[in-house]
Design an enzyme around this catalytic site. Structure first.
Site, PDB file in Angstrom:
ATOM      1  N   TYR A 112      14.803  31.642   5.731  1.00  0.00           N
ATOM      2  CA  TYR A 112      13.562  32.381   5.981  1.00  0.00           C
ATOM      3  C   TYR A 112      13.459  32.803   7.436  1.00  0.00           C
ATOM      4  O   TYR A 112      13.835  32.047   8.333  1.00  0.00           O
ATOM      5  CB  TYR A 112      12.349  31.489   5.665  1.00  0.00           C
ATOM      6  CG  TYR A 112      12.008  31.398   4.188  1.00  0.00           C
ATOM      7  CD1 TYR A 112      11.718  32.550   3.454  1.00  0.00           C
ATOM      8  CD2 TYR A 112      11.949  30.165   3.562  1.00  0.00           C
ATOM      9  CE1 TYR A 112      11.385  32.449   2.108  1.00  0.00           C
ATOM     10  CE2 TYR A 112      11.613  30.052   2.222  1.00  0.00           C
ATOM     11  CZ  TYR A 112      11.337  31.209   1.498  1.00  0.00           C
ATOM     12  OH  TYR A 112      11.008  31.117   0.193  1.00  0.00           O
ATOM     13  N   ARG A 131     -10.757   0.506  14.174  1.00  0.00           N
ATOM     14  CA  ARG A 131     -10.633   1.272  12.933  1.00  0.00           C
ATOM     15  C   ARG A 131     -11.734   0.733  12.015  1.00  0.00           C
ATOM     16  O   ARG A 131     -12.868   1.157  12.102  1.00  0.00           O
ATOM     17  CB  ARG A 131      -9.228   1.079  12.348  1.00  0.00           C
ATOM     18  CG  ARG A 131      -8.885   2.026  11.244  1.00  0.00           C
ATOM     19  CD  ARG A 131      -7.384   2.041  10.927  1.00  0.00           C
ATOM     20  NE  ARG A 131      -6.895   0.786  10.366  1.00  0.00           N
ATOM     21  CZ  ARG A 131      -5.637   0.602   9.952  1.00  0.00           C
ATOM     22  NH1 ARG A 131      -4.756   1.579  10.037  1.00  0.00           N
ATOM     23  NH2 ARG A 131      -5.257  -0.549   9.460  1.00  0.00           N
ATOM     24  N   MET A 153      10.839  25.104   0.795  1.00  0.00           N
ATOM     25  CA  MET A 153      10.050  24.145   0.026  1.00  0.00           C
ATOM     26  C   MET A 153      10.948  23.185  -0.762  1.00  0.00           C
ATOM     27  O   MET A 153      10.759  21.978  -0.737  1.00  0.00           O
ATOM     28  CB  MET A 153       9.122  24.894  -0.927  1.00  0.00           C
ATOM     29  CG  MET A 153       8.133  23.980  -1.633  1.00  0.00           C
ATOM     30  SD  MET A 153       7.192  24.854  -2.886  1.00  0.00           S
ATOM     31  CE  MET A 153       6.157  25.902  -1.896  1.00  0.00           C
ATOM     32  N   LYS A 169       0.838  -1.201   0.000  1.00  0.00           N
ATOM     33  CA  LYS A 169       0.000   0.000   0.000  1.00  0.00           C
ATOM     34  C   LYS A 169       0.877   1.256   0.000  1.00  0.00           C
ATOM     35  O   LYS A 169       2.059   1.192   0.373  1.00  0.00           O
ATOM     36  CB  LYS A 169      -0.891  -0.016   1.240  1.00  0.00           C
ATOM     37  CG  LYS A 169      -0.094  -0.082   2.539  1.00  0.00           C
ATOM     38  CD  LYS A 169      -0.995  -0.306   3.740  1.00  0.00           C
ATOM     39  CE  LYS A 169      -0.156  -0.370   5.007  1.00  0.00           C
ATOM     40  NZ  LYS A 169      -0.924  -0.779   6.175  1.00  0.00           N
TER      41      LYS A 169
HETATM   42  C1  LIG Z   1      -0.246  -1.539   7.026  1.00  0.00           C
HETATM   43  C2  LIG Z   1      -0.869  -2.746   7.546  1.00  0.00           C
HETATM   44  C3  LIG Z   1      -0.096  -3.874   7.873  1.00  0.00           C
HETATM   45  C4  LIG Z   1       1.407  -3.882   7.857  1.00  0.00           C
HETATM   46  O1  LIG Z   1       1.901  -3.357   9.079  1.00  0.00           O
HETATM   47  P1  LIG Z   1       3.470  -3.240   9.332  1.00  0.00           P
HETATM   48  O2  LIG Z   1       3.583  -2.773  10.730  1.00  0.00           O
HETATM   49  O3  LIG Z   1       3.985  -2.277   8.358  1.00  0.00           O
HETATM   50  O4  LIG Z   1       4.007  -4.603   9.127  1.00  0.00           O
HETATM   51  C5  LIG Z   1      -0.755  -5.022   8.233  1.00  0.00           C
HETATM   52  N1  LIG Z   1      -2.105  -5.069   8.289  1.00  0.00           N
HETATM   53  C6  LIG Z   1      -2.871  -4.004   8.015  1.00  0.00           C
HETATM   54  C7  LIG Z   1      -4.348  -4.128   8.108  1.00  0.00           C
HETATM   55  C8  LIG Z   1      -2.291  -2.792   7.644  1.00  0.00           C
HETATM   56  O5  LIG Z   1      -3.056  -1.733   7.399  1.00  0.00           O
END
Ligand SMILES: *Cc1c(COP(=O)(O)O)cnc(C)c1O
Length: 833
Positions: free
Chosen positions: A727, A599, A776, A501
């Site tokens: 800045y 969540r 930036m 992801k």
């Molecule tokens: C991002 C995520 C993981 C991976 O977690 P890490 O700590 O990066 O290994 C596993 N399960 C879910 C549902 C996640 O959102």
């Protein structure tokens, strides 16, 4: 040439089945790297994690007919194959190649040591290629597998061999010694690297010295004191055993008496002159490098050349021409959405095969192109050489070839005969450059592979995308290494899901997914559907779970065969409706349970209703049930984690009981894999760990750094005490200061709260603080403490020497946030060592 008959005899194996006696000349260990089925012998290796015997079927189907195995297969399935049964396939591989080595009486240079093995090997090749027909290890092939594959390449036409050997634990060098049997030994140096596996440095040295048991001469640097002591002891022992034929020692030193005494080292801007005394004669070389590593490596090569009796003039002239060595294959973003693999340093069949494997692994573009120079490898006739090259290109599915050079041009007919290959030929690099039209390269992966004399770096310059000089380097090999570290602690049969992801935590998308797919990971997961679509477009065929299936993306999910996470009764109903309208049944889904993170996910009270819905319909097939741990890395929260695990077992158990088919369960993220092995269930979800970071220190030790962010200095200026910088004009130096402006700012993802000295970067190996606030696109560093700072100097933002975790601590954040925040304008470079 070898065949099953003769091989089974000298391996003392049992010929289980023989149906013919075809000869073989290629050793195949990895079924994915099969090129020449008819002339290959497949030797399936067995490790804790993987038993390659499972691939016998696949390679047999592809036409391999010789096998050396340690498990008896069902012979009736393979009527047309020869099987030799041995006790241990790794030992058989070693014995086979040791036997091969015995057929040659040529000088063999064996190189070991902590650093510099590959450079010394490649430089010796550059220095000696005019005088000999040399066979050498490809890349850094120096392991228990790499060495046999290297030595197996020895052919009757070779008159010099150069092989490197590396070990990671005691007992390994004996095997490599038998295979390499070096006549000339080079011990490069000894460092602290890879100390794990050894009791101490002496044990490590003594183990490495085993390589030279039967050598005529050993070359080393006396200035490593422990090494010097160990060599003396070793020499006495070996000397006694062998009587008069005892080994000759050729030592060199910058500090004391030695066979080659270095008396002066003089560094100019871009070159170094080294003066020495050898047999009471003064001599010198000049090399086009100034760093200490290169100086040491060059002196090793110098001593080898003296031993081989090369004249002063020859040595001097060739040392001047030493070139950089590409230690790795790099994949860079190129013009017109192309990807470019730069391998413009050598050309021979061995390294071409490796580069083509790397090319094949990259799935982002369907079109694959090779720009290839003459292959500089004597021994074979040109006709048969290029026939083999054409065959390789064909097998690897290459659609476009640009041949550069007179040799490949003479044999262009073998390429033109291939129905699926378009080809064009040029006499020289110059000619190609004159006719170069960038519009001819679009959406393709281009391998640029040529011998050094062809200067293909000029072609690379045209093909690579220009970008500002802040780059994020991603070590694909380190990702593989890290994944393997987790695989090694998984319970047998546990599957692995790769979390890709958010652009694979900022590291890329299809590049990482391709690597994971190649490694045989079971599942991939993205956050949103469009990320999954991009992977599918790039040719990723693994199942992909989508964690946030928005209703607006349902049709894309169905169209691209993505598998949604269903986390509520509402989403269940919405997606069910979509599947029904699409006329599908048994669509793969994943059920997410909330066990304490709060969540997304079904709660305990939803379960009866969820089961009822599941039982009433045939639209869904539940592939897995899962939940997420809120604090798996935190020892103080272990009781909470345990409770999450128990609740998960209970809730998922109820659903599994109701479904009458097998369903995977998973809850562990990276930190949980090592900290809570009892929560591995049927699959684990590996995220940050694969990118080199784990909250569990024990696990962190085993991981390799994956991402390196580098930038460069745009300008250096001296300012008087009290002048403000940046800045707001608030930051001032108490003393006169040297300020360097670098090409990275908060728009690149460098956290703005690291300004005013909170953040530091590494310049010439020294930490330097940020001066003033972060702008930036740029920021300023106070580099007063570092001598000799120049425009264009490279600055490390994070990487192995300055861990990302350190930045996160300075910035009061977590590594995840910095990693995923590196903006897309920062060019990514992928490489594999
Ligand atoms: C991002 C995520 C993981 C991976 O977690 P890490 O700590 O990066 O290994 C596993 N399960 C879910 C549902 C996640 O959102």
């Amino acid at each position: 040439m070898y065949n099953a008959d003769s091989t089974s005899k000298f391996l003392k194996g049992e010929l289980l089945q023989q149906t013919g006696n075809p000869e073989f000349e290629h050793i195949l260990l990895d079924s994915r790297k099969l090129n020449f089925a008819e002339t290959s012998v497949f030797i399936p290796l067995v490790s804790n994690r993987r038993n390659a015997h499972q691939f016998i079927d696949e390679v047999y189907q592809k036409g391999v007919s010789n096998f050396i195995v340690s498990e008896t297969p069902d012979l009736s399935k393979y009527p047309e194959a020869n099987f030799i049964l041995v006790k241990d396939t790794m030992q058989a591989l070693h014995a086979l190649v040791a036997h091969h080595r015995q057929q040659f009486q040529i000088p063999v240079i064996g190189i070991t040591g902590s650093n510099g093995k590959t450079i010394v090997k490649e430089w010796l090749y550059q220095l000696l290629e005019k005088d000999y027909n040399i066979v050498r290890s490809p890349k850094s092939y120096n392991s228990q597998i790499g060495v046999p594959l290297s030595v197996w390449q020895m052919k009757p036409e070779n008159d010099l061999a150069i092989f490197e050997a590396g070990i990671s634990q005691p007992g390994e060098m004996v095997n490599l010694e038998k295979i390499i049997r070096p006549t000339i030994g080079v011990f490069t140096n000894i460092g602290e690297a890879h100390n794990e596996g050894f009791l101490n440095i002496r044990q490590k040295i003594n183990e490495k010295l085993v390589l030279f048991m039967k050598s005529d001469v050993l070359i080393y640097c006396k200035d490593y004191l422990v090494l010097n002591e160990c060599v003396n002891t070793f020499h006495n022992q070996v000397g006694k055993k062998e009587g008069d034929n005892s080994m000759q020692i050729l030592s060199w030193s910058r500090k004391t008496e030695a066979d080659i005494r270095i008396i002066n080292i003089d560094k100019e801007e871009n070159s170094t002159r080294i003066d020495a005394m050898f047999k009471e004669e003064p001599m010198h070389i000049t090399i086009p490098f100034v760093d200490e590593g290169s100086i040491e490596n060059a002196i090793h090569c110098w001593v080898v050349m003296l031993y081989l009796g090369k004249s002063q003039e020859v040595i001097q002239e060739r040392m001047l021409g030493l070139g950089n060595i590409a230690m790795r294959l790099e994949l860079k973003q190129g013009i017109n959405n192309c990807s470019v693999i730069n391998d413009s340093y050598n050309s021979d069949l061995g390294s071409l095969t490796i580069a083509l494997d790397f090319l094949q692994q990259q799935r982002q573009h369907l079109l694959k192109t090779v720009i290839l120079s003459d292959i500089l490898q004597s021994g074979k006739s040109e006709a048969s050489l290029y026939e083999e090259v054409a065959d390789l290109l064909d097998k690897k599915g290459i659609q476009k070839l640009v041949g550069i050079g007179k040799g490949i041009g003479r044999e262009k007919r073998v390429f033109q005969q291939l129905p699926n290959l378009k080809s064009a030929f040029y006499n020289s690099t110059e000619e190609f450059l004159q006719e170069f039209n960038p519009q001819e390269y679009n959406n393709e992966t281009i391998l640029v592979k040529g011998a050094r004399v062809f200067e293909f770096e000029r072609i690379i310059k045209l093909l690579e995308q220009k970008a500002h000089q802040t780059i994020l380097e991603i070590n694909l090999g380190a990702i593989s290494h890290n994944v393997q570290q987790y695989q090694a602690i998984l319970k047998p049969g546990t599957k692995l899901m790769g979390m890709v992801k958010a652009f694979s935590y900022g590291s890329g998308s299809y590049e990482i997914a391709s690597q994971l797919q190649f490694m045989g990971v079971d599942y991939l997961t993205v956050a949103y559907a469009d990320e999954g679509v991009e992977l599918r477009r790039a040719g990723i065929t693994l199942p992909i779970m989508v964690m946030n299936p928005e209703p607006s993306s349902f049709d894309a999910i169905l169209q691209w065969n993505l598998e949604p996470e269903i986390y509520s009764l509402h989403v269940f109903q919405l997606f069910e409706e979509e599947v029904r309208i699409a006329g599908k049944t048994q669509y793969p889904i994943h059920l997410k349970l909330d066990t304490g993170m709060h969540r997304l996910g079904f709660e305990k009270k939803d379960i009866p209703r969820l089961i009822k819905l599941l039982m009433e319909q045939d639209y869904f097939h539940v592939k897995s049930i899962f939940s997420h741990l809120a604090a798996s890395e935190d020892p103080f929260m272990d009781a909470f984690t345990k409770k999450q695990g128990e609740l998960f077992t209970e809730m998922s158990g109820e659903i599994r009981k109701a479904l009458c088919y097998p369903v995977l369960r998973h809850i562990a993220n990276s930190a949980a894999i090592s900290r809570h092995p009892d929560l591995q269930f049927d699959m684990v979800r590996l995220g940050i760990g694969m990118y080199g970071i784990d909250g569990n220190p024990e696990m962190q030790e085993k991981l390799q750094n994956v991402s390196t962010l580098k930038t460069t200095i745009a300008q250096v200026k001296k300012i008087p005490a009290g002048e403000p910088v940046g800045y707001g004009a608030k930051w001032k130096s108490k003393k006169p200061a040297t300020i360097a402006t670098v090409r990275i700012g908060y728009a690149d993802g460098y956290p703005r709260n690291l300004g005013n000295g909170k953040g530091k970067m590494m310049l010439h190996g020294q930490l330097v603080p940020v001066a003033g606030v972060i702008a930036m696109d740029m920021l300023m560093l106070d580099v007063s403490a570092v001598p000799n700072v120049q425009e264009g100097d490279e600055v490390l933002v994070f990487g192995a020497a300055l861990p990302l975790q350190q930045l996160a601590t300075w910035g009061d954040t977590i590594p995840y946030e910095i990693m995923t925040g590196i903006s897309q304008r920062v060019k990514r470079v992928y490489f594999q060592e």
